[in-house]
Write an enzyme that holds these catalytic residues in place. Structure first.
Site, PDB file in Angstrom:
ATOM      1  N   GLU A  84      63.763  75.213  26.554  1.00  0.00           N
ATOM      2  CA  GLU A  84      62.912  75.174  27.888  1.00  0.00           C
ATOM      3  C   GLU A  84      63.746  74.679  29.203  1.00  0.00           C
ATOM      4  O   GLU A  84      64.408  73.970  29.158  1.00  0.00           O
ATOM      5  CB  GLU A  84      61.957  74.082  27.510  1.00  0.00           C
ATOM      6  CG  GLU A  84      60.638  73.939  28.611  1.00  0.00           C
ATOM      7  CD  GLU A  84      59.936  72.806  28.042  1.00  0.00           C
ATOM      8  OE1 GLU A  84      58.628  72.501  28.654  1.00  0.00           O
ATOM      9  OE2 GLU A  84      60.087  72.244  26.956  1.00  0.00           O
ATOM     10  N   LYS A 103      53.827  78.778  29.783  1.00  0.00           N
ATOM     11  CA  LYS A 103      53.597  77.569  28.837  1.00  0.00           C
ATOM     12  C   LYS A 103      51.959  77.386  29.226  1.00  0.00           C
ATOM     13  O   LYS A 103      51.445  77.227  30.269  1.00  0.00           O
ATOM     14  CB  LYS A 103      54.259  76.407  29.318  1.00  0.00           C
ATOM     15  CG  LYS A 103      54.126  75.336  28.467  1.00  0.00           C
ATOM     16  CD  LYS A 103      55.079  74.169  28.584  1.00  0.00           C
ATOM     17  CE  LYS A 103      55.103  73.189  27.659  1.00  0.00           C
ATOM     18  NZ  LYS A 103      56.146  72.064  27.970  1.00  0.00           N
ATOM     19  N   CYS A 138      57.597  74.473  23.766  1.00  0.00           N
ATOM     20  CA  CYS A 138      57.323  73.319  23.316  1.00  0.00           C
ATOM     21  C   CYS A 138      55.877  72.752  22.965  1.00  0.00           C
ATOM     22  O   CYS A 138      55.513  72.834  21.992  1.00  0.00           O
ATOM     23  CB  CYS A 138      57.889  72.226  24.488  1.00  0.00           C
ATOM     24  SG  CYS A 138      58.762  70.761  23.981  1.00  0.00           S
TER      25      CYS A 138
END
Length: 204
Positions: A36, A103, A139
């Site tokens: 990330e 994300k 994540c």
């Protein structure tokens, strides 16, 4: 490509990623997954409030894309898109930026402060790499239902997960359980890449 990205060292991080891609290609890999925000380092904190930082990251991403050949790379980076800032991942293949994922789940507790900097994405990203339809998550996307299932519904056969989770005592088992839950829920395998190294008080 689990490496110690240095916050703000865009040039150095690009070179580290290119070195990893070269080594991976030599060993027969078809896809390289980075952590990330690997392009800029994690966590970049208030650098993300500077418009020029996003422009610099975009130039570094273009430089990276122009120098990658013979292997696909999934690279984590900050992105400014249509006036909104995102924690993103771009798929690079054959010198081109093939797809972008933004994300969806933005953590905002303990050491995480992502809602200060980013807005959530809304769309799944599924891209075909070496004949396999790959969905991308970042994540926190895998820690609750939604993003992984959305990728599966969009046709993903494999989930690629970029992470920058700090070291936390006894959390490895919990992390494995969460990833297992997503695999069970979607019925597709996942590849998980986490940042390593350290930044200030954080160890990865």
């Amino acid at each position: 490509a689990q490496f110690n990205a240095t916050v703000g060292d865009l040039t150095g991080n690009v070179e580290r990623i290119i070195q990893s891609a070269t080594e991976a290609k030599a060993r027969g890999a078809q896809v390289l997954l980075t952590p990330e925000l690997a392009l800029c380092g994690y966590p970049p904190e208030d650098l993300l409030l500077r418009p020029d930082f996003y422009r610099a990251c975009n130039r570094a991403l273009d430089d990276l894309a122009s120098r990658i050949d013979g292997i696909a790379v999934v690279i984590g980076h900050p992105e400014e898109h249509e006036g909104r800032c995102h924690n993103a991942a771009t798929v690079i293949e054959n010198g081109q930026k093939k797809a972008v994922y933004r994300k969806m789940r933005l953590p905002n507790y303990e050491v995480f402060d992502e809602k200060r900097y980013f807005e959530p994405g809304t769309d799944a990203c599924v891209v075909t790499l070496s004949g396999v339809r790959c969905g991308i998550n970042i994540c926190a996307d895998i820690w609750e239902e939604g993003a992984a299932e959305q990728a599966r519904a969009a046709g993903a056969e494999l989930l690629l997960v970029l992470n920058a989770s700090p070291c936390h005592l006894e959390k490895h088992q919990q992390r494995a359980q969460v990833l297992g839950d997503r695999i069970d829920a979607t019925g597709i395998p996942a590849i998980y890449c986490n940042l390593v190294g350290g930044q200030d008080e954080l160890v990865f």
